[in-house]
Motif scaffolding. Structure first.
Motif, PDB file in Angstrom:
ATOM      1  N   SER A  19       5.615   1.416 -24.470  1.00 55.32           N
ATOM      2  CA  SER A  19       4.669   0.998 -23.436  1.00 55.32           C
ATOM      3  C   SER A  19       3.259   1.521 -23.693  1.00 55.32           C
ATOM      4  O   SER A  19       2.277   0.832 -23.407  1.00 55.32           O
ATOM      5  N   ALA A  20       3.150   2.723 -24.241  1.00 58.97           N
ATOM      6  CA  ALA A  20       1.839   3.350 -24.383  1.00 58.97           C
ATOM      7  C   ALA A  20       1.466   3.692 -25.813  1.00 58.97           C
ATOM      8  O   ALA A  20       0.338   4.103 -26.079  1.00 58.97           O
ATOM      9  N   SER A  21       2.395   3.531 -26.754  1.00 63.21           N
ATOM     10  CA  SER A  21       2.091   3.880 -28.136  1.00 63.21           C
ATOM     11  C   SER A  21       2.975   3.096 -29.094  1.00 63.21           C
ATOM     12  O   SER A  21       4.007   2.534 -28.704  1.00 63.21           O
ATOM     13  N   VAL A  22       2.537   3.079 -30.349  1.00 65.84           N
ATOM     14  CA  VAL A  22       3.336   2.502 -31.438  1.00 65.84           C
ATOM     15  C   VAL A  22       3.734   3.640 -32.358  1.00 65.84           C
ATOM     16  O   VAL A  22       2.916   4.506 -32.686  1.00 65.84           O
ATOM     17  N   ARG A  23       4.991   3.618 -32.793  1.00 69.78           N
ATOM     18  CA  ARG A  23       5.483   4.658 -33.688  1.00 69.78           C
ATOM     19  C   ARG A  23       6.129   3.998 -34.898  1.00 69.78           C
ATOM     20  O   ARG A  23       6.660   2.894 -34.807  1.00 69.78           O
ATOM     21  N   ALA A  24       6.090   4.681 -36.010  1.00 71.16           N
ATOM     22  CA  ALA A  24       6.773   4.215 -37.214  1.00 71.16           C
ATOM     23  C   ALA A  24       7.496   5.390 -37.844  1.00 71.16           C
ATOM     24  O   ALA A  24       7.098   6.555 -37.659  1.00 71.16           O
ATOM     25  N   ALA A  25       8.547   5.078 -38.582  1.00 69.21           N
ATOM     26  CA  ALA A  25       9.290   6.120 -39.295  1.00 69.21           C
ATOM     27  C   ALA A  25       9.764   5.585 -40.633  1.00 69.21           C
ATOM     28  O   ALA A  25      10.093   4.400 -40.765  1.00 69.21           O
ATOM     29  N   LEU A  26       9.784   6.465 -41.614  1.00 68.13           N
ATOM     30  CA  LEU A  26      10.422   6.206 -42.898  1.00 68.13           C
ATOM     31  C   LEU A  26      11.800   6.862 -42.827  1.00 68.13           C
ATOM     32  O   LEU A  26      11.902   8.063 -42.573  1.00 68.13           O
ATOM     33  N   VAL A  27      12.844   6.068 -43.019  1.00 69.73           N
ATOM     34  CA  VAL A  27      14.219   6.527 -42.810  1.00 69.73           C
ATOM     35  C   VAL A  27      15.036   6.250 -44.066  1.00 69.73           C
ATOM     36  O   VAL A  27      14.881   5.191 -44.691  1.00 69.73           O
ATOM     37  N   ASP A  28      15.905   7.187 -44.441  1.00 71.83           N
ATOM     38  CA  ASP A  28      16.754   6.942 -45.617  1.00 71.83           C
ATOM     39  C   ASP A  28      18.088   6.334 -45.187  1.00 71.83           C
ATOM     40  O   ASP A  28      18.344   6.109 -43.996  1.00 71.83           O
ATOM     41  N   GLY A  29      18.954   6.074 -46.151  1.00 69.58           N
ATOM     42  CA  GLY A  29      20.216   5.402 -45.888  1.00 69.58           C
ATOM     43  C   GLY A  29      21.228   6.232 -45.133  1.00 69.58           C
ATOM     44  O   GLY A  29      22.295   5.726 -44.764  1.00 69.58           O
ATOM     45  N   PHE A  30      20.905   7.515 -44.888  1.00 66.68           N
ATOM     46  CA  PHE A  30      21.782   8.377 -44.097  1.00 66.68           C
ATOM     47  C   PHE A  30      21.239   8.586 -42.688  1.00 66.68           C
ATOM     48  O   PHE A  30      21.747   9.407 -41.931  1.00 66.68           O
ATOM     49  N   GLY A  31      20.168   7.846 -42.343  1.00 63.04           N
ATOM     50  CA  GLY A  31      19.609   7.929 -41.000  1.00 63.04           C
ATOM     51  C   GLY A  31      18.673   9.102 -40.780  1.00 63.04           C
ATOM     52  O   GLY A  31      18.335   9.425 -39.643  1.00 63.04           O
ATOM     53  N   THR A  32      18.235   9.745 -41.853  1.00 68.36           N
ATOM     54  CA  THR A  32      17.311  10.875 -41.731  1.00 68.36           C
ATOM     55  C   THR A  32      15.880  10.365 -41.658  1.00 68.36           C
ATOM     56  O   THR A  32      15.458   9.579 -42.518  1.00 68.36           O
ATOM     57  N   VAL A  33      15.140  10.806 -40.646  1.00 71.19           N
ATOM     58  CA  VAL A  33      13.726  10.441 -40.520  1.00 71.19           C
ATOM     59  C   VAL A  33      12.916  11.361 -41.432  1.00 71.19           C
ATOM     60  O   VAL A  33      12.863  12.572 -41.224  1.00 71.19           O
ATOM     61  N   LEU A  34      12.304  10.771 -42.446  1.00 77.93           N
ATOM     62  CA  LEU A  34      11.571  11.538 -43.454  1.00 77.93           C
ATOM     63  C   LEU A  34      10.090  11.659 -43.140  1.00 77.93           C
ATOM     64  O   LEU A  34       9.430  12.596 -43.590  1.00 77.93           O
ATOM     65  N   ALA A  35       9.549  10.697 -42.411  1.00 80.36           N
ATOM     66  CA  ALA A  35       8.141  10.738 -41.996  1.00 80.36           C
ATOM     67  C   ALA A  35       8.013   9.960 -40.705  1.00 80.36           C
ATOM     68  O   ALA A  35       8.745   8.994 -40.465  1.00 80.36           O
ATOM     69  N   HIS A  36       7.073  10.390 -39.875  1.00 73.60           N
ATOM     70  CA  HIS A  36       6.932   9.814 -38.535  1.00 73.60           C
ATOM     71  C   HIS A  36       5.461   9.810 -38.150  1.00 73.60           C
ATOM     72  O   HIS A  36       4.727  10.764 -38.452  1.00 73.60           O
ATOM     73  N   ALA A  37       4.997   8.749 -37.530  1.00 72.17           N
ATOM     74  CA  ALA A  37       3.594   8.678 -37.073  1.00 72.17           C
ATOM     75  C   ALA A  37       3.527   7.921 -35.757  1.00 72.17           C
ATOM     76  O   ALA A  37       4.392   7.086 -35.454  1.00 72.17           O
ATOM     77  N   GLU A  38       2.491   8.211 -34.988  1.00 77.54           N
ATOM     78  CA  GLU A  38       2.339   7.592 -33.665  1.00 77.54           C
ATOM     79  C   GLU A  38       0.869   7.313 -33.387  1.00 77.54           C
ATOM     80  O   GLU A  38      -0.008   8.076 -33.794  1.00 77.54           O
ATOM     81  N   LYS A  39       0.600   6.208 -32.699  1.00 80.45           N
ATOM     82  CA  LYS A  39      -0.772   5.854 -32.334  1.00 80.45           C
ATOM     83  C   LYS A  39      -0.756   5.218 -30.940  1.00 80.45           C
ATOM     84  O   LYS A  39       0.057   4.333 -30.676  1.00 80.45           O
ATOM     85  N   PRO A  40      -1.648   5.648 -30.048  1.00 80.22           N
ATOM     86  CA  PRO A  40      -1.670   5.063 -28.701  1.00 80.22           C
ATOM     87  C   PRO A  40      -2.172   3.624 -28.720  1.00 80.22           C
ATOM     88  O   PRO A  40      -2.926   3.224 -29.616  1.00 80.22           O
ATOM     89  N   ILE A  41      -1.741   2.846 -27.745  1.00 81.28           N
ATOM     90  CA  ILE A  41      -2.248   1.484 -27.556  1.00 81.28           C
ATOM     91  C   ILE A  41      -2.778   1.356 -26.130  1.00 81.28           C
ATOM     92  O   ILE A  41      -2.396   2.121 -25.243  1.00 81.28           O
ATOM     93  N   GLN A  42      -3.652   0.389 -25.949  1.00 79.04           N
ATOM     94  CA  GLN A  42      -4.355   0.265 -24.675  1.00 79.04           C
ATOM     95  C   GLN A  42      -3.534  -0.512 -23.655  1.00 79.04           C
ATOM     96  O   GLN A  42      -2.838  -1.476 -23.989  1.00 79.04           O
ATOM     97  N   VAL A  43      -3.621  -0.079 -22.402  1.00 80.11           N
ATOM     98  CA  VAL A  43      -3.013  -0.780 -21.269  1.00 80.11           C
ATOM     99  C   VAL A  43      -4.100  -1.029 -20.237  1.00 80.11           C
ATOM    100  O   VAL A  43      -4.855  -0.113 -19.893  1.00 80.11           O
ATOM    101  N   TRP A  44      -4.189  -2.273 -19.778  1.00 82.77           N
ATOM    102  CA  TRP A  44      -5.122  -2.593 -18.692  1.00 82.77           C
ATOM    103  C   TRP A  44      -4.326  -2.822 -17.408  1.00 82.77           C
ATOM    104  O   TRP A  44      -3.254  -3.434 -17.435  1.00 82.77           O
ATOM    105  N   GLU A  45      -4.843  -2.308 -16.306  1.00 79.25           N
ATOM    106  CA  GLU A  45      -4.243  -2.552 -14.994  1.00 79.25           C
ATOM    107  C   GLU A  45      -5.336  -3.115 -14.088  1.00 79.25           C
ATOM    108  O   GLU A  45      -5.929  -2.397 -13.267  1.00 79.25           O
ATOM    109  N   PRO A  46      -5.640  -4.423 -14.233  1.00 84.72           N
ATOM    110  CA  PRO A  46      -6.781  -5.003 -13.503  1.00 84.72           C
ATOM    111  C   PRO A  46      -6.589  -5.026 -11.998  1.00 84.72           C
ATOM    112  O   PRO A  46      -7.563  -5.071 -11.252  1.00 84.72           O
ATOM    113  N   ARG A  47      -5.345  -5.005 -11.561  1.00 88.74           N
ATOM    114  CA  ARG A  47      -5.030  -4.937 -10.129  1.00 88.74           C
ATOM    115  C   ARG A  47      -3.617  -4.387  -9.985  1.00 88.74           C
ATOM    116  O   ARG A  47      -2.867  -4.345 -10.969  1.00 88.74           O
ATOM    117  N   PRO A  48      -3.227  -3.978  -8.782  1.00 90.07           N
ATOM    118  CA  PRO A  48      -1.894  -3.399  -8.616  1.00 90.07           C
ATOM    119  C   PRO A  48      -0.792  -4.346  -9.105  1.00 90.07           C
ATOM    120  O   PRO A  48      -0.845  -5.562  -8.878  1.00 90.07           O
TER     121      PRO A  48
END
Length: 549
Positions: A19-48
């Motif tokens: 909802s608020a960010s994008v994440r990526a991971a590099l994963v091997d064939g055993f399910g181990t996360v070898l690298a991880h990164a995250e970046k926020p994304i914009q949300v607009w709430e023009p009205r309730p």
């Protein structure tokens, strides 16, 4: 010289749009996360109740985090790419350019978020039809699904409606950006659009709700080419996308999943041998995957279709191929905890003390509860404080988006102790809501023995223990905290052909971290809390009936 084992290592990239960010991971064939990164994304709430995003902003964030996790990696070892995302609605014109989903005509804001509740009138009219497709969404469609949002656009933004070329679920938009192919995932169209795996689209439904336009062009706008999750899309990664993402051209791209379903994929199939769990040597149907973040989803699978009142599904092959999926949910969980804590008058004091101790605010609150509990178990501190958690309506099992939150037992106290108590009571209310969902699922025919948790809230030990104690079921936490990303990577692994099936990839790439057992000595207390919990909604409905009479 690298060893033969090292040269055989294969990598997969998983990209998760929350909802608020994008994440990526590099994963091997055993399910181990070898690298991880995250970046926020914009949300607009023009009205309730209106929440909007930009597909261009989201794609740019996908490219940024993917480049980061593959930096310095031998590109020849990267075998596949999988996406998951929130079930938000992306609107583009016939040239695939963004189209406004707002009255201000801001075309870059072309995504109606999953949690947007603007289409209340439209969903009420859709549910009044009692069309047969509604039996596959627990008997009543949610305002968070796509048909009411499409109807809202037609009725409120006729200019955009006339220009529309394609409506995408966000996970499908991402696979299109990567491959140039407009194929949709069975997961998205079945879970959020009323497609069924045996009959496809139901013309009579779209005509009945006033969206017959979509039928005329043979569903070109919403998808007439559907792939199973994990199936390879097109000819793989196209040159433009490869350059944007920093990945090799032509690598396999998988048909995507909704984010919660990717989390389910990342945990529910893990090997549990040696952990003394009731689901050991039992079919996967004895497990429920809980994906707990901004909201929470409860994923249960069955070999035959089970119709559960107020719970979405049954959806065939929407998460695990060959099995039917039921999906319960709570629209605001992490968001609710944040709302309650940050809105309290003592929050500045909490923030300052947490910063001074170099802890997160939630780690500090958990420690503070341990200080004030004295000889009592922590959970018993709320004997006189009760919360009904539907501040954003009830998704399951009551399917009533008009329900409101309730707090019973407030005093004039305004300090940190009171903030810690309302925080605890809110977590307990969320766990009591989970118990409510599980009981309805079990009454309909599910046999659930074990919970598998992932997502941001699963990192909070108090949240996990309360779910174990209040449901009376052991909670399994995955070895990799980022199970949703592992689930996305599993899709890429399947698309690459390196695994024969999603089930095989789930078993090899999903790993158990630890198990949290319920404290059965506390059962009587939480049975009473649950009784009070159910009384709260009874009282709310009673006073609303009085006020509306």
């Amino acid at each position: 010289m690298p060893s033969e084992k090292e040269t055989a290592v294969k990598y997969y990239v998983g990209v998760d749009v929350g909802s608020a960010s994008v994440r990526a991971a590099l994963v091997d064939g055993f399910g181990t996360v070898l690298a991880h990164a995250e970046k926020p994304i914009q949300v607009w709430e023009p009205r309730p109740e209106h929440y909007e995003q930009s597909s261009a902003d989201i794609w740019a964030a996908c490219c940024s985090v993917t480049k980061e996790v593959v930096r310095g990696v031998d590109a020849s070892r990267i075998r596949g790419l999988g996406f998951d995302a929130t079930c938000s609605l992306v609107v583009v014109d016939k040239q695939f350019q963004p189209l406004a989903v707002n009255s201000e005509g801001q075309n870059h804001r072309n995504v109606i978020m999953w949690m947007d509740h603007r289409a209340v009138s439209q969903v009420q009219r859709i549910n009044a039809t009692q069309h047969r497709v509604l039996s596959y969404v627990g008997g009543a469609m949610s305002v968070e699904m796509q048909p009411p949002k499409l109807l809202w656009i037609k009725e409120n933004l006729p200019e955009s409606w006339e220009k529309v070329g394609y409506f995408f679920d966000l996970p499908d938009f991402l696979s299109w950006k990567a491959t140039g192919v407009t194929a949709r995932s069975l997961c998205t169209v079945v879970c959020k659009w009323t497609y069924t795996s045996d009959r496809g689209w139901d013309d009579s439904f779209w005509k009945m709700i006033g969206l017959e336009d979509l039928v005329k062009d043979k569903y070109e706008k919403i998808g007439n080419h559907v792939l199973s999750p994990g199936e390879a899309v097109g000819k793989g990664l196209i040159p433009d996308a490869a350059r944007d993402l920093g990945l090799p051209e032509g690598i396999a791209v998988a048909a995507s999943l909704i984010d919660a379903h990717a989390g389910g994929l990342g945990v529910i199939g893990a090997d549990v041998k040696g952990h003394n769990l009731p689901c050991e040597n039992q079919p996967i149907t004895s497990r429920v995957a809980m994906i707990c973040g901004t909201s929470s989803c409860h994923m249960g699978v069955s070999e035959t279709p089970i119709f559960v009142p107020g719970v979405w599904g049954p959806y065939f092959s929407a998460m695990v191929p060959g099995l039917w999926l039921n999906e319960g949910g709570q629209s605001a969980t992490g968001k609710l905890i944040d709302h309650v804590v940050r809105g309290h008058v003592a929050f500045p004091e909490l923030e300052a003390k947490a910063a001074a101790s170099a802890h997160s605010i939630y780690t500090y609150l958990n420690s503070h509860l341990d200080l004030i509990k004295k000889s009592l178990p922590v959970g018993f501190l709320t004997v006189d404080l009760h919360v009904w958690p539907d501040f954003h309506g009830n998704r399951s099992p009551l399917t009533d988006l008009t329900l409101k939150g309730m707090v019973v037992g407030l005093t004039l106290s305004r300090g940190l102790d009171e903030l810690a108590l309302i925080y605890l009571a809110t977590i307990q209310a969320i766990a009591l809501g989970t118990r409510h969902i599980l009981e309805v699922m079990q009454a309909a025919g599910h046999d659930i023995t074990t919970l598998f948790l992932c997502g941001g809230l699963s990192k909070n030990p108090l949240f996990v223990q309360m779910h174990a104690d209040i449901t009376g079921k052991p909670v399994v936490l995955s070895k990799e905290v980022e199970s949703v990303l592992v689930g996305a990577a599993i899709l890429g692994a399947c698309a690459s052909g390196d695994f024969a099936s999603i089930q095989e990839a789930m078993a090899k790439m999903g790993k158990i971290g630890r198990v949290v057992q319920p404290n059965h000595e506390h059962k009587r207390f939480y049975d009473k809390k649950y009784e009070v919990f159910l009384k709260l909604v009874e009282h709310q409905r009673e006073y609303r009936s009085i006020m509306n009479s």
